[in-house]
Design an enzyme around this catalytic site. Structure first.
Site, PDB file in Angstrom:
ATOM      1  N   LYS A 131      10.836   0.188  57.815  1.00  0.00           N
ATOM      2  CA  LYS A 131      10.117   0.225  59.094  1.00  0.00           C
ATOM      3  C   LYS A 131       9.596  -1.171  59.374  1.00  0.00           C
ATOM      4  O   LYS A 131       9.359  -1.942  58.429  1.00  0.00           O
ATOM      5  CB  LYS A 131       8.928   1.187  59.011  1.00  0.00           C
ATOM      6  CG  LYS A 131       8.439   1.662  60.363  1.00  0.00           C
ATOM      7  CD  LYS A 131       9.228   2.854  60.840  1.00  0.00           C
ATOM      8  CE  LYS A 131       8.920   3.233  62.256  1.00  0.00           C
ATOM      9  NZ  LYS A 131       9.522   4.538  62.589  1.00  0.00           N
ATOM     10  N   ASP A 180      11.023   2.573  68.131  1.00  0.00           N
ATOM     11  CA  ASP A 180       9.899   3.469  67.834  1.00  0.00           C
ATOM     12  C   ASP A 180       8.915   3.239  68.986  1.00  0.00           C
ATOM     13  O   ASP A 180       9.347   2.792  70.058  1.00  0.00           O
ATOM     14  CB  ASP A 180       9.285   3.134  66.453  1.00  0.00           C
ATOM     15  CG  ASP A 180       8.331   4.217  65.944  1.00  0.00           C
ATOM     16  OD1 ASP A 180       8.807   5.225  65.418  1.00  0.00           O
ATOM     17  OD2 ASP A 180       7.098   4.068  66.100  1.00  0.00           O
TER      18      ASP A 180
HETATM   19  P1  NDP Z   1       7.221   5.673  73.229  1.00  0.00           P
HETATM   20  O1  NDP Z   1       6.667   4.302  73.143  1.00  0.00           O
HETATM   21  O2  NDP Z   1       8.413   5.934  74.068  1.00  0.00           O
HETATM   22  O3  NDP Z   1       6.086   6.690  73.712  1.00  0.00           O
HETATM   23  C1  NDP Z   1       4.894   6.817  73.026  1.00  0.00           C
HETATM   24  C2  NDP Z   1       3.999   7.802  73.747  1.00  0.00           C
HETATM   25  O4  NDP Z   1       2.873   8.100  72.927  1.00  0.00           O
HETATM   26  C3  NDP Z   1       3.429   7.237  75.045  1.00  0.00           C
HETATM   27  O5  NDP Z   1       3.194   8.285  75.946  1.00  0.00           O
HETATM   28  C4  NDP Z   1       2.130   6.608  74.571  1.00  0.00           C
HETATM   29  O6  NDP Z   1       1.144   6.454  75.578  1.00  0.00           O
HETATM   30  C5  NDP Z   1       1.681   7.613  73.533  1.00  0.00           C
HETATM   31  N1  NDP Z   1       0.842   6.951  72.528  1.00  0.00           N
HETATM   32  C6  NDP Z   1       1.203   5.918  71.743  1.00  0.00           C
HETATM   33  N2  NDP Z   1       0.172   5.533  70.969  1.00  0.00           N
HETATM   34  C7  NDP Z   1      -0.842   6.332  71.296  1.00  0.00           C
HETATM   35  C8  NDP Z   1      -2.180   6.432  70.843  1.00  0.00           C
HETATM   36  N3  NDP Z   1      -2.656   5.601  69.891  1.00  0.00           N
HETATM   37  N4  NDP Z   1      -2.956   7.403  71.378  1.00  0.00           N
HETATM   38  C9  NDP Z   1      -2.476   8.227  72.345  1.00  0.00           C
HETATM   39  N5  NDP Z   1      -1.219   8.180  72.821  1.00  0.00           N
HETATM   40  C10 NDP Z   1      -0.431   7.248  72.299  1.00  0.00           C
HETATM   41  O7  NDP Z   1       7.482   6.113  71.710  1.00  0.00           O
HETATM   42  P2  NDP Z   1       8.386   7.309  71.144  1.00  0.00           P
HETATM   43  O8  NDP Z   1       8.396   8.440  72.095  1.00  0.00           O
HETATM   44  O9  NDP Z   1       9.645   6.709  70.684  1.00  0.00           O
HETATM   45  O10 NDP Z   1       7.563   7.702  69.828  1.00  0.00           O
HETATM   46  C11 NDP Z   1       6.598   8.763  69.811  1.00  0.00           C
HETATM   47  C12 NDP Z   1       6.391   9.235  68.390  1.00  0.00           C
HETATM   48  O11 NDP Z   1       7.633   9.723  67.855  1.00  0.00           O
HETATM   49  C13 NDP Z   1       5.914   8.165  67.398  1.00  0.00           C
HETATM   50  O12 NDP Z   1       5.058   8.780  66.448  1.00  0.00           O
HETATM   51  C14 NDP Z   1       7.199   7.735  66.722  1.00  0.00           C
HETATM   52  O13 NDP Z   1       6.960   7.182  65.427  1.00  0.00           O
HETATM   53  C15 NDP Z   1       7.915   9.063  66.622  1.00  0.00           C
HETATM   54  N6  NDP Z   1       9.365   9.015  66.438  1.00  0.00           N
HETATM   55  C16 NDP Z   1      10.157   8.334  67.305  1.00  0.00           C
HETATM   56  C17 NDP Z   1      11.530   8.311  67.126  1.00  0.00           C
HETATM   57  C18 NDP Z   1      12.446   7.662  68.093  1.00  0.00           C
HETATM   58  O14 NDP Z   1      13.667   7.786  67.910  1.00  0.00           O
HETATM   59  N7  NDP Z   1      11.973   7.001  69.138  1.00  0.00           N
HETATM   60  C19 NDP Z   1      12.144   8.962  65.957  1.00  0.00           C
HETATM   61  C20 NDP Z   1      11.227   9.713  65.140  1.00  0.00           C
HETATM   62  C21 NDP Z   1       9.888   9.704  65.379  1.00  0.00           C
HETATM   63  P3  NDP Z   1       0.844   4.997  76.204  1.00  0.00           P
HETATM   64  O15 NDP Z   1       2.033   4.701  77.048  1.00  0.00           O
HETATM   65  O16 NDP Z   1      -0.425   5.139  76.944  1.00  0.00           O
HETATM   66  O17 NDP Z   1       0.714   4.051  75.044  1.00  0.00           O
HETATM   67  O1  2IT Z   2      10.644   7.304  62.942  1.00  0.00           O
HETATM   68  C1  2IT Z   2      11.890   7.272  63.101  1.00  0.00           C
HETATM   69  O2  2IT Z   2      12.645   8.004  62.467  1.00  0.00           O
HETATM   70  C2  2IT Z   2      12.427   6.362  64.121  1.00  0.00           C
HETATM   71  N1  2IT Z   2      11.660   5.699  64.812  1.00  0.00           N
HETATM   72  C3  2IT Z   2      13.915   6.230  64.302  1.00  0.00           C
HETATM   73  C4  2IT Z   2      14.501   5.331  63.255  1.00  0.00           C
HETATM   74  C5  2IT Z   2      15.953   4.978  63.436  1.00  0.00           C
HETATM   75  O3  2IT Z   2      16.412   4.136  62.646  1.00  0.00           O
HETATM   76  O4  2IT Z   2      16.623   5.501  64.328  1.00  0.00           O
END
Ligand code: NDP
Ligand code: 2IT
Length: 446
Positions: free
Chosen positions: A126, A166
Protein backbone atom coordinates in the site's frame (compact mmCIF):
# COMPACT_ATOMS: atom_id res chain seq x y z
CA UNK A 1 -8.22 -10.66 26.01
CA UNK A 2 -6.58 -14.07 25.48
CA UNK A 3 -3.21 -13.77 27.31
CA UNK A 4 -1.37 -15.14 24.25
CA UNK A 5 -2.85 -12.34 22.11
CA UNK A 6 -2.00 -9.83 24.83
CA UNK A 7 1.62 -10.97 24.86
CA UNK A 8 1.86 -10.85 21.07
CA UNK A 9 0.31 -7.38 20.97
CA UNK A 10 2.69 -6.07 23.62
CA UNK A 11 5.55 -6.82 21.20
CA UNK A 12 3.75 -5.22 18.26
CA UNK A 13 3.04 -2.07 20.31
CA UNK A 14 6.62 -1.90 21.60
CA UNK A 15 7.99 -2.13 18.04
CA UNK A 16 5.46 0.12 16.31
CA UNK A 17 5.01 3.10 18.64
CA UNK A 18 1.80 5.03 18.33
CA UNK A 19 0.54 3.35 15.16
CA UNK A 20 -2.97 2.81 16.50
CA UNK A 21 -4.67 1.76 13.26
CA UNK A 22 -1.88 -0.73 12.59
CA UNK A 23 -2.26 -2.18 16.11
CA UNK A 24 -6.02 -2.46 15.57
CA UNK A 25 -5.66 -4.39 12.29
CA UNK A 26 -2.99 -6.71 13.69
CA UNK A 27 -4.95 -7.43 16.86
CA UNK A 28 -8.06 -8.46 14.93
CA UNK A 29 -5.99 -10.94 12.93
CA UNK A 30 -4.04 -12.18 15.97
CA UNK A 31 -7.29 -12.95 17.81
CA UNK A 32 -8.33 -15.32 15.01
CA UNK A 33 -4.90 -16.71 14.23
CA UNK A 34 -3.18 -17.36 17.53
CA UNK A 35 -5.51 -20.24 18.51
CA UNK A 36 -5.17 -21.65 14.96
CA UNK A 37 -1.37 -21.38 15.10
CA UNK A 38 -1.33 -23.20 18.46
CA UNK A 39 -3.03 -26.11 16.68
CA UNK A 40 -0.50 -25.88 13.80
CA UNK A 41 2.90 -25.55 15.52
CA UNK A 42 4.86 -25.43 12.22
CA UNK A 43 3.63 -21.86 11.79
CA UNK A 44 4.57 -21.02 15.36
CA UNK A 45 8.12 -22.33 15.12
CA UNK A 46 8.72 -20.46 11.86
CA UNK A 47 7.38 -17.23 13.47
CA UNK A 48 5.11 -16.66 10.48
CA UNK A 49 2.74 -14.23 12.23
CA UNK A 50 5.63 -12.19 13.67
CA UNK A 51 7.15 -11.97 10.18
CA UNK A 52 3.85 -11.08 8.47
CA UNK A 53 3.46 -8.16 10.89
CA UNK A 54 6.79 -6.62 9.84
CA UNK A 55 6.89 -4.95 6.38
CA UNK A 56 9.52 -6.35 4.02
CA UNK A 57 10.36 -2.76 3.06
CA UNK A 58 9.07 0.75 3.83
CA UNK A 59 9.87 3.54 1.38
CA UNK A 60 9.41 7.17 2.47
CA UNK A 61 10.20 10.11 0.22
CA UNK A 62 9.79 13.83 -0.41
CA UNK A 63 7.30 14.96 -3.07
CA UNK A 64 7.95 18.59 -4.08
CA UNK A 65 5.61 20.20 -6.63
CA UNK A 66 4.68 23.64 -7.93
CA UNK A 67 1.15 24.94 -7.33
CA UNK A 68 -0.69 27.19 -9.80
CA UNK A 69 0.76 30.29 -8.13
CA UNK A 70 4.28 29.02 -8.78
CA UNK A 71 4.86 28.28 -5.09
CA UNK A 72 6.66 25.09 -4.02
CA UNK A 73 4.57 22.64 -1.99
CA UNK A 74 6.03 19.64 -0.19
CA UNK A 75 4.23 16.38 0.63
CA UNK A 76 5.28 13.04 1.98
CA UNK A 77 5.24 9.98 -0.29
CA UNK A 78 5.12 6.37 0.92
CA UNK A 79 5.14 2.81 -0.33
CA UNK A 80 4.85 -0.08 2.12
CA UNK A 81 6.05 -3.34 0.53
CA UNK A 82 4.50 -5.66 3.08
CA UNK A 83 4.73 -9.24 1.81
CA UNK A 84 5.82 -10.84 -1.47
CA UNK A 85 5.50 -14.53 -0.52
CA UNK A 86 2.80 -15.32 -3.12
CA UNK A 87 3.37 -12.64 -5.77
CA UNK A 88 4.56 -9.10 -6.50
CA UNK A 89 3.48 -6.46 -3.97
CA UNK A 90 -0.01 -5.29 -4.93
CA UNK A 91 -2.28 -2.66 -3.42
CA UNK A 92 -3.59 0.84 -3.82
CA UNK A 93 -2.30 4.37 -3.38
CA UNK A 94 -4.22 6.75 -1.12
CA UNK A 95 -4.00 10.54 -1.42
CA UNK A 96 -5.61 12.10 1.65
CA UNK A 97 -4.40 14.57 4.31
CA UNK A 98 -4.81 11.92 7.05
CA UNK A 99 -2.33 9.52 5.40
CA UNK A 100 0.51 8.48 7.70
CA UNK A 101 2.62 5.39 8.39
CA UNK A 102 0.04 3.83 10.71
CA UNK A 103 -2.80 4.10 8.18
CA UNK A 104 -0.70 2.72 5.33
CA UNK A 105 0.73 -0.14 7.40
CA UNK A 106 -2.75 -1.22 8.49
CA UNK A 107 -3.91 -1.12 4.88
CA UNK A 108 -0.83 -3.01 3.62
CA UNK A 109 -1.22 -5.63 6.37
CA UNK A 110 -4.89 -6.25 5.50
CA UNK A 111 -3.99 -6.34 1.81
CA UNK A 112 -1.76 -9.40 2.31
CA UNK A 113 -4.71 -11.47 3.56
CA UNK A 114 -7.19 -9.97 1.09
CA UNK A 115 -5.00 -10.65 -1.92
CA UNK A 116 -4.44 -14.23 -0.78
CA UNK A 117 -8.22 -14.71 -0.47
CA UNK A 118 -8.73 -13.72 -4.13
CA UNK A 119 -6.78 -16.92 -5.09
CA UNK A 120 -4.68 -14.81 -7.52
CA UNK A 121 -0.86 -14.59 -7.23
CA UNK A 122 -0.50 -11.18 -5.55
CA UNK A 123 1.53 -10.13 -2.52
CA UNK A 124 0.50 -7.16 -0.38
CA UNK A 125 1.45 -3.49 -0.41
CA UNK A 126 0.00 0.00 0.00
CA UNK A 127 1.20 3.53 -0.50
CA UNK A 128 0.18 7.11 -0.95
CA UNK A 129 0.63 10.64 0.24
CA UNK A 130 -0.74 13.25 2.62
CA UNK A 131 -1.52 15.32 -0.52
CA UNK A 132 -5.14 16.53 -0.57
CA UNK A 133 -6.57 16.51 -4.12
CA UNK A 134 -9.63 18.50 -2.91
CA UNK A 135 -9.70 22.00 -4.29
CA UNK A 136 -6.64 21.42 -6.53
CA UNK A 137 -6.75 22.14 -10.27
CA UNK A 138 -6.20 19.33 -12.80
CA UNK A 139 -2.78 20.83 -13.53
CA UNK A 140 -1.80 20.80 -9.87
CA UNK A 141 -2.92 17.18 -9.53
CA UNK A 142 -0.89 16.33 -12.63
CA UNK A 143 2.26 18.03 -11.36
CA UNK A 144 1.89 16.31 -8.01
CA UNK A 145 1.37 12.88 -9.63
CA UNK A 146 4.40 13.38 -11.88
CA UNK A 147 6.63 14.31 -8.95
CA UNK A 148 5.30 11.40 -6.88
CA UNK A 149 5.99 8.93 -9.70
CA UNK A 150 9.43 10.41 -10.44
CA UNK A 151 10.58 8.86 -7.14
CA UNK A 152 8.19 5.89 -6.92
CA UNK A 153 9.13 4.58 -10.39
CA UNK A 154 12.51 3.33 -9.19
CA UNK A 155 10.86 1.07 -6.59
CA UNK A 156 8.00 -0.49 -8.57
CA UNK A 157 7.68 -2.64 -11.68
CA UNK A 158 5.21 -5.06 -13.26
CA UNK A 159 7.03 -8.04 -11.66
CA UNK A 160 7.94 -6.19 -8.45
CA UNK A 161 5.18 -3.96 -7.15
CA UNK A 162 1.97 -2.93 -8.92
CA UNK A 163 0.05 -0.02 -7.32
CA UNK A 164 -3.57 0.99 -8.06
CA UNK A 165 -6.13 3.49 -6.72
CA UNK A 166 -7.73 4.03 -3.32
CA UNK A 167 -9.17 7.13 -1.61
CA UNK A 168 -8.30 10.20 -3.68
CA UNK A 169 -6.74 8.16 -6.48
CA UNK A 170 -8.99 7.32 -9.43
CA UNK A 171 -8.68 7.14 -13.20
CA UNK A 172 -7.36 10.71 -13.54
CA UNK A 173 -4.47 10.18 -11.11
CA UNK A 174 -3.59 6.70 -12.44
CA UNK A 175 -3.40 8.19 -15.96
CA UNK A 176 -0.97 10.94 -14.89
CA UNK A 177 1.20 8.47 -12.95
CA UNK A 178 1.23 5.90 -15.78
CA UNK A 179 2.32 8.60 -18.25
CA UNK A 180 5.21 9.66 -16.03
CA UNK A 181 6.33 6.06 -15.38
CA UNK A 182 6.36 5.31 -19.11
CA UNK A 183 8.29 8.50 -19.86
CA UNK A 184 11.02 7.87 -17.29
CA UNK A 185 11.40 4.10 -17.69
CA UNK A 186 10.72 4.02 -21.43
CA UNK A 187 8.54 0.93 -21.16
CA UNK A 188 4.83 0.34 -21.71
CA UNK A 189 3.94 -2.27 -19.09
CA UNK A 190 1.12 -3.01 -16.66
CA UNK A 191 2.88 -1.38 -13.71
CA UNK A 192 -0.35 0.17 -12.44
CA UNK A 193 -3.90 -1.16 -12.46
CA UNK A 194 -7.11 0.83 -12.79
CA UNK A 195 -5.74 2.20 -16.05
CA UNK A 196 -7.97 3.75 -18.72
CA UNK A 197 -9.48 1.30 -21.15
CA UNK A 198 -7.50 2.80 -24.07
CA UNK A 199 -4.11 2.02 -22.52
CA UNK A 200 -4.36 -1.39 -20.90
CA UNK A 201 -7.13 -1.02 -18.33
CA UNK A 202 -9.70 -3.75 -17.67
CA UNK A 203 -13.42 -3.46 -18.18
CA UNK A 204 -15.28 -3.72 -14.83
CA UNK A 205 -12.26 -2.50 -12.77
CA UNK A 206 -14.05 0.77 -11.85
CA UNK A 207 -17.15 -1.22 -10.82
CA UNK A 208 -15.30 -4.12 -9.17
CA UNK A 209 -15.04 -3.13 -5.50
CA UNK A 210 -18.64 -1.93 -5.19
CA UNK A 211 -20.07 -4.82 -7.22
CA UNK A 212 -17.91 -7.28 -5.28
CA UNK A 213 -19.09 -6.02 -1.88
CA UNK A 214 -22.69 -6.47 -3.04
CA UNK A 215 -21.99 -9.96 -4.46
CA UNK A 216 -20.46 -10.87 -1.10
CA UNK A 217 -23.52 -9.53 0.77
CA UNK A 218 -25.74 -11.52 -1.59
CA UNK A 219 -23.86 -14.71 -0.66
CA UNK A 220 -24.30 -13.89 3.03
CA UNK A 221 -28.03 -13.28 2.51
CA UNK A 222 -28.32 -16.64 0.70
CA UNK A 223 -27.15 -18.45 3.86
CA UNK A 224 -30.44 -17.27 5.38
CA UNK A 225 -32.44 -17.99 2.23
CA UNK A 226 -32.75 -14.28 1.58
CA UNK A 227 -31.88 -11.81 -1.19
CA UNK A 228 -31.56 -8.07 -1.93
CA UNK A 229 -35.15 -7.89 -3.21
CA UNK A 230 -36.92 -4.98 -1.43
CA UNK A 231 -34.10 -4.52 1.08
CA UNK A 232 -33.48 -1.01 2.46
CA UNK A 233 -29.74 -0.35 2.21
CA UNK A 234 -27.65 2.33 3.94
CA UNK A 235 -24.38 3.19 2.19
CA UNK A 236 -21.70 5.65 3.33
CA UNK A 237 -19.30 7.48 1.04
CA UNK A 238 -20.13 8.66 -2.48
CA UNK A 239 -16.86 7.85 -4.24
CA UNK A 240 -15.86 4.96 -6.46
CA UNK A 241 -16.89 2.10 -4.16
CA UNK A 242 -20.16 3.67 -2.94
CA UNK A 243 -21.30 4.58 -6.47
CA UNK A 244 -20.99 1.09 -7.92
CA UNK A 245 -22.33 -0.57 -4.78
CA UNK A 246 -25.42 1.62 -5.23
CA UNK A 247 -25.71 0.59 -8.88
CA UNK A 248 -25.54 -3.14 -8.12
CA UNK A 249 -27.94 -3.03 -5.12
CA UNK A 250 -30.52 -1.22 -7.27
CA UNK A 251 -30.05 -3.76 -10.09
CA UNK A 252 -30.72 -6.60 -7.60
CA UNK A 253 -33.98 -5.04 -6.41
CA UNK A 254 -32.81 -3.29 -3.25
CA UNK A 255 -33.30 0.38 -2.36
CA UNK A 256 -30.30 2.54 -1.40
CA UNK A 257 -31.48 5.37 0.87
CA UNK A 258 -28.26 7.05 2.06
CA UNK A 259 -24.89 8.24 0.73
CA UNK A 260 -22.36 10.54 2.38
CA UNK A 261 -19.12 12.45 2.11
CA UNK A 262 -16.84 13.89 4.78
CA UNK A 263 -19.25 16.82 5.30
CA UNK A 264 -22.46 14.87 6.00
CA UNK A 265 -25.04 12.45 4.58
CA UNK A 266 -28.22 12.52 2.52
CA UNK A 267 -31.33 10.44 3.30
CA UNK A 268 -33.57 9.76 0.32
CA UNK A 269 -36.38 7.41 1.45
CA UNK A 270 -37.57 7.05 -2.16
CA UNK A 271 -34.29 5.40 -3.11
CA UNK A 272 -31.33 6.49 -5.23
CA UNK A 273 -32.42 5.17 -8.63
CA UNK A 274 -30.25 5.02 -11.75
CA UNK A 275 -31.16 8.55 -12.86
CA UNK A 276 -30.18 10.00 -9.48
CA UNK A 277 -26.99 7.91 -9.49
CA UNK A 278 -26.03 9.38 -12.87
CA UNK A 279 -26.37 12.82 -11.25
CA UNK A 280 -24.10 11.72 -8.35
CA UNK A 281 -21.46 10.34 -10.69
CA UNK A 282 -21.37 13.62 -12.60
CA UNK A 283 -21.36 15.62 -9.33
CA UNK A 284 -18.55 13.60 -7.72
CA UNK A 285 -16.37 12.47 -10.63
CA UNK A 286 -16.52 15.50 -12.91
CA UNK A 287 -17.75 18.57 -10.99
CA UNK A 288 -16.09 17.28 -7.79
CA UNK A 289 -18.92 18.83 -5.72
CA UNK A 290 -20.44 17.98 -2.33
CA UNK A 291 -23.18 15.43 -1.55
CA UNK A 292 -25.33 18.22 -0.04
CA UNK A 293 -26.06 19.36 -3.60
CA UNK A 294 -28.03 16.11 -4.10
CA UNK A 295 -30.40 17.08 -1.26
CA UNK A 296 -30.87 20.53 -2.79
CA UNK A 297 -31.61 19.04 -6.22
CA UNK A 298 -33.90 16.17 -5.24
CA UNK A 299 -35.47 17.74 -2.13
CA UNK A 300 -34.49 15.24 0.57
CA UNK A 301 -32.90 15.59 4.01
CA UNK A 302 -29.20 16.43 4.46
CA UNK A 303 -27.51 15.88 7.81
CA UNK A 304 -24.40 18.02 8.26
CA UNK A 305 -21.40 16.36 9.95
CA UNK A 306 -23.34 13.15 10.61
CA UNK A 307 -22.90 9.57 9.42
CA UNK A 308 -25.86 7.55 8.14
CA UNK A 309 -26.00 4.85 10.85
CA UNK A 310 -29.11 6.19 12.61
CA UNK A 311 -31.27 5.45 9.56
CA UNK A 312 -33.45 2.33 9.62
CA UNK A 313 -32.14 -0.24 7.14
CA UNK A 314 -31.82 -4.00 6.50
CA UNK A 315 -28.31 -3.97 5.01
CA UNK A 316 -25.34 -1.64 5.59
CA UNK A 317 -22.47 -1.12 3.16
CA UNK A 318 -19.85 1.20 4.72
CA UNK A 319 -17.88 2.50 1.71
CA UNK A 320 -16.04 5.62 2.97
CA UNK A 321 -13.15 5.13 5.39
CA UNK A 322 -11.67 3.42 8.48
CA UNK A 323 -13.40 3.53 11.87
CA UNK A 324 -16.55 5.18 10.54
CA UNK A 325 -18.81 2.82 12.58
CA UNK A 326 -18.22 2.95 16.34
CA UNK A 327 -19.86 0.96 19.14
CA UNK A 328 -22.88 3.29 19.43
CA UNK A 329 -23.40 3.31 15.67
CA UNK A 330 -23.29 -0.51 15.68
CA UNK A 331 -25.86 -0.65 18.49
CA UNK A 332 -28.11 1.78 16.61
CA UNK A 333 -27.88 -0.29 13.43
CA UNK A 334 -28.74 -3.52 15.27
CA UNK A 335 -31.59 -1.86 17.20
CA UNK A 336 -33.04 -0.62 13.90
CA UNK A 337 -33.12 -4.15 12.46
CA UNK A 338 -29.99 -4.17 10.27
CA UNK A 339 -28.78 -7.77 9.97
CA UNK A 340 -26.16 -7.66 7.20
CA UNK A 341 -22.94 -5.59 7.03
CA UNK A 342 -20.64 -5.93 4.01
CA UNK A 343 -17.58 -3.67 4.22
CA UNK A 344 -16.70 -1.89 0.97
CA UNK A 345 -14.24 0.26 2.92
CA UNK A 346 -11.14 -1.02 4.72
CA UNK A 347 -11.64 -1.47 8.49
CA UNK A 348 -14.70 0.83 8.69
CA UNK A 349 -15.86 -0.77 11.97
CA UNK A 350 -14.04 -0.25 15.26
CA UNK A 351 -13.11 -3.27 17.39
CA UNK A 352 -16.03 -2.51 19.73
CA UNK A 353 -18.47 -2.23 16.81
CA UNK A 354 -17.40 -5.66 15.52
CA UNK A 355 -18.05 -7.11 18.98
CA UNK A 356 -21.61 -5.74 18.85
CA UNK A 357 -22.14 -7.40 15.45
CA UNK A 358 -20.77 -10.72 16.71
CA UNK A 359 -22.84 -10.73 19.91
CA UNK A 360 -25.96 -10.14 17.84
CA UNK A 361 -25.08 -12.82 15.25
CA UNK A 362 -25.18 -10.28 12.45
CA UNK A 363 -23.97 -11.41 9.00
CA UNK A 364 -20.77 -9.38 9.17
CA UNK A 365 -18.39 -9.46 6.16
CA UNK A 366 -15.06 -7.78 7.04
CA UNK A 367 -13.36 -5.61 4.41
CA UNK A 368 -10.55 -8.01 3.60
CA UNK A 369 -13.15 -10.46 2.29
CA UNK A 370 -16.02 -8.21 1.23
CA UNK A 371 -14.05 -5.58 -0.70
CA UNK A 372 -11.54 -7.96 -2.32
CA UNK A 373 -13.33 -7.62 -5.67
CA UNK A 374 -11.36 -4.46 -6.50
CA UNK A 375 -7.94 -6.01 -6.18
CA UNK A 376 -9.24 -9.23 -7.74
CA UNK A 377 -10.09 -7.39 -10.96
CA UNK A 378 -6.73 -5.60 -10.66
CA UNK A 379 -5.23 -9.10 -10.76
CA UNK A 380 -7.33 -9.84 -13.84
CA UNK A 381 -6.07 -6.59 -15.40
CA UNK A 382 -2.50 -7.85 -14.80
CA UNK A 383 -3.39 -11.16 -16.47
CA UNK A 384 -4.85 -9.39 -19.50
CA UNK A 385 -1.77 -7.12 -19.74
CA UNK A 386 0.46 -10.22 -19.61
CA UNK A 387 -1.56 -11.86 -22.38
CA UNK A 388 -1.74 -8.58 -24.36
CA UNK A 389 -5.47 -8.89 -24.87
CA UNK A 390 -8.71 -7.72 -23.27
CA UNK A 391 -11.63 -9.73 -22.00
CA UNK A 392 -15.23 -8.62 -22.46
CA UNK A 393 -17.27 -6.93 -19.73
CA UNK A 394 -19.28 -10.06 -19.26
CA UNK A 395 -16.21 -12.30 -18.95
CA UNK A 396 -14.57 -10.08 -16.30
CA UNK A 397 -17.83 -9.67 -14.37
CA UNK A 398 -18.39 -13.43 -14.32
CA UNK A 399 -14.87 -14.04 -13.06
CA UNK A 400 -15.36 -11.36 -10.37
CA UNK A 401 -18.67 -12.90 -9.32
CA UNK A 402 -17.10 -16.35 -9.06
CA UNK A 403 -14.15 -15.03 -7.04
CA UNK A 404 -16.53 -13.38 -4.54
CA UNK A 405 -18.48 -16.66 -4.24
CA UNK A 406 -15.21 -18.54 -3.67
CA UNK A 407 -14.09 -16.05 -1.00
CA UNK A 408 -17.44 -16.57 0.72
CA UNK A 409 -16.93 -20.34 0.59
CA UNK A 410 -13.42 -19.97 2.07
CA UNK A 411 -14.83 -17.86 4.94
CA UNK A 412 -17.49 -20.50 5.53
CA UNK A 413 -14.89 -23.31 5.51
CA UNK A 414 -12.66 -21.70 8.15
CA UNK A 415 -15.26 -19.65 10.04
CA UNK A 416 -18.31 -21.89 10.59
CA UNK A 417 -18.95 -22.40 14.30
CA UNK A 418 -20.59 -25.39 15.97
CA UNK A 419 -24.01 -23.67 16.11
CA UNK A 420 -23.86 -23.00 12.35
CA UNK A 421 -23.06 -19.28 12.70
CA UNK A 422 -20.43 -18.14 10.19
CA UNK A 423 -17.73 -16.04 11.83
CA UNK A 424 -16.50 -14.28 8.69
CA UNK A 425 -13.72 -12.49 10.60
CA UNK A 426 -12.16 -15.76 11.65
CA UNK A 427 -12.86 -17.34 8.26
CA UNK A 428 -11.23 -14.51 6.30
CA UNK A 429 -8.21 -14.28 8.59
CA UNK A 430 -7.42 -18.00 8.61
CA UNK A 431 -8.43 -18.48 4.96
CA UNK A 432 -6.13 -15.63 3.87
CA UNK A 433 -3.29 -16.74 6.15
CA UNK A 434 -2.83 -20.38 5.12
CA UNK A 435 -1.61 -19.80 1.54
CA UNK A 436 0.82 -17.03 2.56
CA UNK A 437 2.09 -19.06 5.53
CA UNK A 438 2.69 -22.18 3.42
CA UNK A 439 4.57 -20.11 0.81
CA UNK A 440 6.70 -18.52 3.54
CA UNK A 441 7.47 -21.93 5.05
CA UNK A 442 8.59 -23.21 1.65
CA UNK A 443 10.80 -20.17 1.03
CA UNK A 444 12.73 -20.42 4.31
CA UNK A 445 13.75 -17.66 6.69
CA UNK A 446 13.38 -14.72 4.29
P1 NDP B 1 -12.97 7.72 -3.17
O1 NDP B 1 -11.89 8.70 -2.96
O2 NDP B 1 -13.52 7.50 -4.53
O3 NDP B 1 -14.21 8.05 -2.22
C1 NDP B 1 -14.06 8.15 -0.85
C2 NDP B 1 -15.38 8.54 -0.22
O4 NDP B 1 -15.28 8.42 1.19
C3 NDP B 1 -15.76 9.99 -0.49
O5 NDP B 1 -17.15 10.12 -0.50
C4 NDP B 1 -15.14 10.70 0.70
O6 NDP B 1 -15.72 11.95 1.02
C5 NDP B 1 -15.39 9.70 1.80
N1 NDP B 1 -14.38 9.84 2.85
C6 NDP B 1 -13.05 9.71 2.70
N2 NDP B 1 -12.42 9.95 3.86
C7 NDP B 1 -13.37 10.25 4.74
C8 NDP B 1 -13.36 10.58 6.12
N3 NDP B 1 -12.19 10.67 6.80
N4 NDP B 1 -14.54 10.80 6.73
C9 NDP B 1 -15.71 10.72 6.04
N5 NDP B 1 -15.79 10.41 4.73
C10 NDP B 1 -14.64 10.18 4.11
O7 NDP B 1 -12.41 6.34 -2.56
P2 NDP B 1 -12.93 4.85 -2.79
O8 NDP B 1 -14.39 4.83 -3.01
O9 NDP B 1 -12.02 4.23 -3.77
O10 NDP B 1 -12.58 4.19 -1.37
C11 NDP B 1 -13.54 4.09 -0.31
C12 NDP B 1 -13.12 3.01 0.65
O11 NDP B 1 -13.04 1.75 -0.04
C13 NDP B 1 -11.74 3.20 1.30
O12 NDP B 1 -11.78 2.68 2.62
C14 NDP B 1 -10.84 2.33 0.44
O13 NDP B 1 -9.67 1.91 1.15
C15 NDP B 1 -11.76 1.16 0.17
N6 NDP B 1 -11.43 0.32 -0.98
C16 NDP B 1 -11.29 0.85 -2.22
C17 NDP B 1 -11.00 0.04 -3.30
C18 NDP B 1 -10.93 0.56 -4.68
O14 NDP B 1 -10.77 -0.26 -5.60
N7 NDP B 1 -11.07 1.85 -4.93
C19 NDP B 1 -10.77 -1.40 -3.11
C20 NDP B 1 -11.01 -1.88 -1.77
C21 NDP B 1 -11.30 -1.02 -0.76
P3 NDP B 1 -14.95 13.32 0.65
O15 NDP B 1 -15.06 13.43 -0.83
O16 NDP B 1 -15.66 14.38 1.40
O17 NDP B 1 -13.53 13.16 1.11
O1 2IT C 1 -7.86 -1.68 -0.75
C1 2IT C 1 -7.78 -2.20 -1.89
O2 2IT C 1 -7.90 -3.41 -2.06
C2 2IT C 1 -7.57 -1.30 -3.04
N1 2IT C 1 -7.54 -0.09 -2.87
C3 2IT C 1 -7.39 -1.88 -4.41
C4 2IT C 1 -5.98 -2.37 -4.60
C5 2IT C 1 -5.63 -2.80 -6.00
O3 2IT C 1 -4.43 -3.09 -6.19
O4 2IT C 1 -6.48 -2.86 -6.88
Amino acid sequence: MDPRVEQFMAQIIAKNGHENEFHQAVQEVAESLIPFIEENPKYKHAKILERIAEPERVILFRVPWLDDKGEIQINKGYRIEMNSAIGPYKGGLRFHPTVNLSILKFLAFEQVFKNSLTTLPMGGGKGGSDFDPKGKSDNEVMRFCQSFMTELCRHIGYNTDVPAGDIGVGGREIGFMFGQYKRIRNEFVGVLTGKGIQYGGSLIRPEATGYGAVYFAEEMLKTRNDSFKDKIVAISGSGNVAQYATEKVTELGGKVVTLSDSSGFIHDPNGINSEKLTYIMELKNIKRGRIKEYADKFGCEYYENKRPWSIKCDVTLPCATQNEIDENDAKALVANGCSVISEGANMPSTHEAVEVFMENKILYGPGKAANAGGVAVSGLEMSQNGLRLSWTRNEVDQRLHQIMKDIHATCEKYGKESDGFINYVKGANIGGFVKVAEAMLAQGAV
